[in-house]
Design an enzyme around this catalytic site. Sequence first.
Site, PDB file in Angstrom:
ATOM      1  N   SER A   6     -34.907  18.066   4.019  1.00  0.00           N
ATOM      2  CA  SER A   6     -35.839  17.674   5.055  1.00  0.00           C
ATOM      3  C   SER A   6     -35.172  17.198   6.342  1.00  0.00           C
ATOM      4  CB  SER A   6     -36.733  16.554   4.514  1.00  0.00           C
ATOM      5  OG  SER A   6     -35.962  15.402   4.175  1.00  0.00           O
TER       6      SER A   6
ATOM      7  N   SER B  40     -31.667  16.558   0.699  1.00  0.00           N
ATOM      8  CA  SER B  40     -32.094  16.683   2.097  1.00  0.00           C
ATOM      9  C   SER B  40     -31.013  16.428   3.140  1.00  0.00           C
ATOM     10  CB  SER B  40     -33.288  15.763   2.365  1.00  0.00           C
ATOM     11  OG  SER B  40     -34.436  16.257   1.726  1.00  0.00           O
TER      12      SER B  40
ATOM     13  N   LYS C 159     -32.582  10.413  12.021  1.00  0.00           N
ATOM     14  CA  LYS C 159     -33.716  11.093  11.397  1.00  0.00           C
ATOM     15  C   LYS C 159     -34.950  10.224  11.597  1.00  0.00           C
ATOM     16  CE  LYS C 159     -35.089  13.163   6.943  1.00  0.00           C
ATOM     17  NZ  LYS C 159     -34.653  13.447   5.562  1.00  0.00           N
TER      18      LYS C 159
END
Length: 483
Positions: A151, A175, A76
């Site tokens: 996210s 997330s 990420k």
Amino acid sequence: MHQLTLAEIARGLADKSFSSEELTGALLSRIKQLDPQLNSFITVTEEQALHQARAADARRAAGETGALLGAPIAHKDLFCTQGVRTSCGSKMLDNFTAPYDATVVAKLAEAGMVTLGKTNMDEFAMGSANESSHYGAVKNPWNLEHVPGGSSGGSAAAVAARLLPATTGTDTGGSIRQPAALTNLTGLKPTYGRVSRWGMIAYASSLDQGGPLARTAEDCALLLQGMAGFDSKDSTSVEEPVPNFSADLNASLQGLRIGLPKEYFGAGLDPRIAERVQASVKELEKLGAVVKEISLPNMQHAIAAYYVIAPAEASSNLSRFDGVRFGHRCADPKDLTDLYKRSRGEGFGVEVQRRIMVGTYALSAGYYDAYYVKAQQIRRLIKNDFVAAFNDVDVIIGPTTPNPAWKIGAKAGDPIAEYLEDLYTITANLAGLPGLSMPAGFVDGLPVGVQLLAPYFQEGRLLNIAHRYQQVTDWHTRAPNGF
């Protein structure tokens, strides 16, 4: 090769069915071919990946072994990666190249994993749809008109589309678990302090936690093994022994006490998801678990508390991005105030600016006691509810999300509607508990997940339950059409 799970890749590399270089080349070609449809990557590190793959093959040829040696990973884009852009999905950090590796990145590199790139995400991890990224929305492989969740939406979409077997994500209010549910993956948020936050660009420091996203619980166990552990560079890291997460995957569930909170089944939950939860509970009962109804009375206040605490911490953390030390700098500022205003106004997107303003307001002198202190008091009550519940049950089960994935743009003008999608996930962050989402079926052709919560540092128990569940169901094996 793209259909292989992380565990299958580990076995294939060990018995020399293929090399890391062959696997890496195949996956990089697949990313190049398919990711334009998804937008799951911000940066693809092709040259570096092939170099790392050759190095992993050389280590194996020299007699080194290890489940993660030569296996692919993507991070990420809020984990710092030395010499590679780390953007946090924001224009503010569009030109930021990290000078060091985050602890998670360094640990996985040391284990021999091959980094294919950095995945797309909501800007500064603020969002539940992966629509707030400076680099554009991520599409859900199950239906390209729908969101993948957020996210960590890029991390989830990439794994769901079989671009690679596993990715790292972070979970501040759901997330990892929410995108896992919306893309048919297994996602684990570890106990707060289990995985180092050093080098992980902060959103809300008391809530953020890194963890794995993969297709199976077995894969999550392998990846968590490489990520977890005490880190003296992170003051919130906990010096707790790291067990072998794979050792007890097949342990019996006979007599396991599962709690089903009555508060989970109120207004707002899609009844078809409630049916999937009940079906999952029945499967676990067949495996020997005992289910009882419990209560988490303060859950109703969780969203309000979270959306005071998280923005408050974010407003503090993001104050460092001012155009002076690093980050976007506006052109020709008239003075220092103009530099701050325009750099931050141009560098931050709408959702980030909204949360900074909410957080600054909650921390301001006239409102600190009315909002921030109250929210922290509610946080303590929520934690106490879990402590009491875990006196009666071993784990808690419920829906991961109240709804399946929605259409891109459907909630864009209504931030509250998007915030409410975090209803079932944020309590684990407020309390610091480990939580896991696992595939549990489909609603209108879109995946939905079931969430498991356990007491502190009992990630192994969550992985055990999910693995046993996945041995008797096939939801996790299903792939989206075209991928």
